[in-house]
Structure formats: C-alpha cells, structure tokens
Design a protein around this motif. Structure first.
Motif, PDB file in Angstrom:
ATOM      1  N   SER A  82       5.425 -10.014  -5.697  1.00  0.00           N
ATOM      2  CA  SER A  82       5.564  -9.259  -4.280  1.00  0.00           C
ATOM      3  C   SER A  82       4.279  -9.967  -3.602  1.00  0.00           C
ATOM      4  CB  SER A  82       5.084  -7.972  -4.469  1.00  0.00           C
ATOM      5  OG  SER A  82       5.001  -7.323  -3.340  1.00  0.00           O
ATOM      6  N   HIS A  83       3.075 -10.295  -4.227  1.00  0.00           N
ATOM      7  CA  HIS A  83       1.943 -10.827  -3.373  1.00  0.00           C
ATOM      8  C   HIS A  83       2.145 -11.970  -2.852  1.00  0.00           C
ATOM      9  CE1 HIS A  83      -1.106  -7.778  -3.858  1.00  0.00           C
ATOM     10  NE2 HIS A  83      -1.245  -7.627  -5.161  1.00  0.00           N
ATOM     11  N   SER A  84       2.949 -12.938  -3.668  1.00  0.00           N
ATOM     12  CA  SER A  84       3.371 -14.247  -3.377  1.00  0.00           C
ATOM     13  C   SER A  84       4.112 -14.165  -2.103  1.00  0.00           C
ATOM     14  CB  SER A  84       4.318 -15.002  -4.182  1.00  0.00           C
ATOM     15  OG  SER A  84       5.674 -14.528  -4.211  1.00  0.00           O
ATOM     16  N   ILE A  85       5.006 -13.180  -1.737  1.00  0.00           N
ATOM     17  CA  ILE A  85       5.845 -13.135  -0.573  1.00  0.00           C
ATOM     18  C   ILE A  85       4.751 -12.638   0.757  1.00  0.00           C
ATOM     19  CG2 ILE A  85       7.654 -11.689   0.530  1.00  0.00           C
ATOM     20  CD1 ILE A  85       9.051 -11.455  -1.875  1.00  0.00           C
ATOM     21  N   GLY A  86       4.045 -11.659   0.153  1.00  0.00           N
ATOM     22  CA  GLY A  86       3.064 -11.267   1.127  1.00  0.00           C
ATOM     23  C   GLY A  86       1.924 -12.377   1.699  1.00  0.00           C
ATOM     24  N   MET A  87       1.485 -13.217   0.932  1.00  0.00           N
ATOM     25  CA  MET A  87       0.441 -14.150   1.231  1.00  0.00           C
ATOM     26  C   MET A  87       1.337 -15.115   2.172  1.00  0.00           C
ATOM     27  SD  MET A  87      -2.249 -13.028   0.357  1.00  0.00           S
ATOM     28  CE  MET A  87      -3.242 -14.611   0.665  1.00  0.00           C
ATOM     29  N   GLY A  88       2.698 -15.323   1.550  1.00  0.00           N
ATOM     30  CA  GLY A  88       3.517 -16.406   2.388  1.00  0.00           C
ATOM     31  C   GLY A  88       3.838 -15.921   3.940  1.00  0.00           C
ATOM     32  N   TYR A  89       3.979 -14.790   3.813  1.00  0.00           N
ATOM     33  CA  TYR A  89       4.108 -14.043   5.168  1.00  0.00           C
ATOM     34  C   TYR A  89       2.965 -14.319   6.165  1.00  0.00           C
ATOM     35  CZ  TYR A  89       3.865  -9.714   7.911  1.00  0.00           C
ATOM     36  OH  TYR A  89       3.618  -8.799   8.971  1.00  0.00           O
TER      37      TYR A  89
END
Length: 408
Positions: A168-175
C-alpha cells in the motif's frame, strides 16, 4: 507547484485465488477461498499448516538463465504480475528505452534464499559454492533490483519495507512522486514468498488460525469465532502514471488515485490500536478532499485476528459509521503480507469495474464491534465509484488509499 492527477493504467496479479485478472475476478465474485492444508508444514513442526497456495510460475519462456539465477520466489510472482500489468497498460519493452519509468515495490523480508545459502555454507564450508545469484535473491530489495534490470528502468528505484502495509505504501509513495511532478510513470506493487521458511517465526507467535480440518473456513475476518490469520502471498503490480502521460500515449485509464493517508501507532510492536488507523483514514479523506459519507466501499485490512479486527472495526465506525459496505478479501486469500496492500487495491478495482462487492466469507456471527459495521457476507451486486483500502503492519505502520472510477 501544480498538483498532477495520478491514474492507474495497468494491473497484474498472481495470487492464491488466481494467476490472472480474469481468474481473480471470478474468484472474488464467487467467494472462492485459496486456503489449503500443507502437510509439509505440519511435518516440519508448524502449529498451523494452513496457507494460501500459489503455483510456481515457469519463467523459462520469458527470461534467460542469467536472469533467472538471481530471482527468488517473491520476484517470480512479482515478475508474472508485472508482465500482465504492462500488457494491460499497453506498454511494450521498447517503451523503456525511450521513456523514464520508475519502480517502487513492497517487500519486507527474504527467507528461503538466505536459509538455502546459509545451509550450503554450513554443509560445504566453502562460500564459492553458494553461487553468483544468491546475493541478488537474498537482499530485501531483490524485487526492485531484478525487475529494474530486466526492464531497463531508469526512474526511481526503491523497495518499500513497511511490514504488511508495504504494498500500500508503495502505491502511496508512487502517487506522491507523480503528483508532485518528479516522475511520470512508476511500477508499484507488493510481493510475498509463501514457502514455510518465510512463515516459521510467524507461526511461532501463535497468531495463525487453527481450523486445519476446514481450510476454507479458517480465515474469518470480523467473525466472533476468528482465532488467527492464515499466511499467504504472491505478487501484485499496478502501473501508476500521470494523467497527461496516459492521455499522450493513448493508454487505457482504469482508475484514479485520489488520496493517501499514513500514520504510526507509536505503541506496541505487534498489537495495533484504534487511533493510528483512524488517523491514516482521516488523512486519506483530507488528501482526496472528500467527505467520509462519499466512500462507497471499504476493503478492510482485517486479518482475522481477535484484537486487530476489533480495533479496525472501532476505527472504521468512528469515521464512517455503519453505512458503507465493508469486506475483507483476506477471508478468501488469507493474509498476503507484504503484497496485501497492493493486491487489495487490485481486488477492489476489479469489483468496481464489474459492479459488485466481494463477500467477507465466513462471517457468520458478528462481535460487538463488527455488528456496528455493514459487513458484506455474500456477494453484493452494486455499482460504486469511490473506495478506501486499509493496510496496517507490525511496528504500527498504517496506510489508507482512496481510489475512484476514472471520469474525464
């Protein structure tokens, strides 16, 4: 600085309920469990021999031997998921030579590769026999280092290690990177090995479900009879892209990332609280600039543990009340650990695309906290356009993502 819109143009999944988007969608709709009893674990001394079973992929048609020798189990799953996601996003290999693409992938441990190398050293007393690929299998960044090499990626290249919130954090940081203009396209996701070495110390904590005679009924988030989680794994990949980039190349836009919230509990290393998850969800709402009443579905983190599910139910009720439909897809998949935060976004998007909400299977008797929520216990045919997905992990790390159906 102008804030850019962030969209998803591709998805890929390799899990215990299917090894393609089509298979997974069907399993979600039917409420199919991927949990099985593993005799090898019982023979090895596990308290619970339950696991989500993921088939071993055949990489020979896609990768040469030199590429394969540095790839461990979690990267095999991640590679298969990424292949599907790139095809889904209409990105061919030549694209990477002309455009900068980054990778942020969730992974927080490697067990099998390290144990195999250590056992070989102990037996042979010669490090040269370990092999040239072992180091690249055994580092925490194994997924990103291998995929970035295979696809010749030249953008951001990092592994996100945040326990069961890693994906989830990987998506958040990518965002955040794309939103701020620092990147145009990032491969995001999460991967988890399922071998017994990866789960032995977990099993030693006594947190796994004990219902070995009925594997499909063992994972029962929010149910009063829950007695622990079921370990699982696989790989899940999403292609995040700026809206401008997606439009320019005529890419299919699947969904839009609207908000990301995070927090740390600042308390016990393994026992979650209510305040941390509530803070993450509230921050996601603020970032998305939407009211709690606008959320039409919540994919809960709920892993089927007594304390964790209860605290999440309290946090959800505090912010959302009992209106939005809630389910935990872990009831079918088990807990996919480092992968879960990414896979559950994919599961929710598949539901949103196909106008249904997957059931929280095995939810038979609510407890005092879950009875206050609108738990979906059987497949609900329903259109929705805005959802929230929760992911929490050891150490008190929390992540909440809000996504919406894409509208111009």
């Amino acid at each position: 600085m102008e804030q850019r819109r962030v969209v998803i143009t591709g998805m890929g999944i390799y899990s215990c309920i299917g090894t393609s988007l089509t298979e997974v969608k069907d399993s979600l709709y039917k409420g199919t469990s991927g949990i099985q009893f593993d005799p090898e674990r019982k023979a090895a001394g596990f308290r619970s021999a339950l696991t989500g079973m993921v088939p071993t992929p055949d990489l020979k048609p896609f990768l040469n031997r030199r590429q394969r020798i540095s790839i461990g189990e979690e990267t095999e799953y991640a590679y298969m998921a990424t292949r599907e996601a790139l095809e889904n996003a209409q990105i061919e290999e030549g694209f990477f030579d002309e455009h900068e693409v980054g990778i942020l992938y969730g992974n927080d441990s490697v067990s099998k590769a390290i144990i195999e190398a250590t056992d070989l050293l102990r037996e042979k007393k010669d490090t040269a026999l370990i092999g040239s690929g072992a180091i690249f299998k055994s580092m925490n960044s194994t997924v990103t280092m291998n995929l970035s090499t295979i696809y010749r990626l030249r953008g951001v290249n990092m592994t996100i290690s945040a326990a069961c919130a890693s994906g989830s954090h990987s998506i958040g940081m990518g965002y955040l990177l794309i939103k701020s203009g620092l990147q145009d396209r990032i491969i995001c996701g999460g991967a988890q090995e399922i071998n017994m070495y990866a789960m032995a110390s977990f099993d030693g904590l006594g947190v796994f479900a004990s219902r070995e005679s009925e594997p499909e009924k063992a994972s029962r988030p929010f149910d009063a009879g829950r007695d622990g989680l079921v370990p699982s794994g696989g790989g899940a990949t999403l292609i995040l892209e700026s809206y401008e980039s997606a439009v320019k190349r005529g890419a299919p836009i699947i969904a839009e990332v609207m908000g990301y919230g995070f927090s740390s509990n600042g308390g016990h290393i393994s026992t979650p609280n209510k305040e941390g998850p509530a803070t993450a969800m509230q921050r996601a709402l603020s970032d998305a600039n939407v009211e709690a009443s606008a959320i039409e579905y919540i994919n809960a983190h709920a892993t089927s543990t007594p304390v964790g599910d209860a605290n999440e139910a309290k946090a959800i009720h505090e912010i959302f009340g009992g209106k939005p439909p809630v389910s935990s897809t872990k009831s079918m998949t088990g807990h996919e650990c480092w992968m879960a935060g990414a896979s559950e976004v994919i599961y929710s998007i598949l539901m949103m695309q196909n106008d249904f909400i997957a059931p929280n299977i095995n939810f038979e008797n609510p407890d005092e906290d879950s009875k206050k929520l609108n738990i979906v216990s059987s497949t609900l045919n329903k259109k929705f356009e805005l959802f929230l997905s929760n992911s929490f992990g050891f150490g008190g790390t929390n992540s909440a993502l809000i996504l919406k159906k894409f509208n111009n």
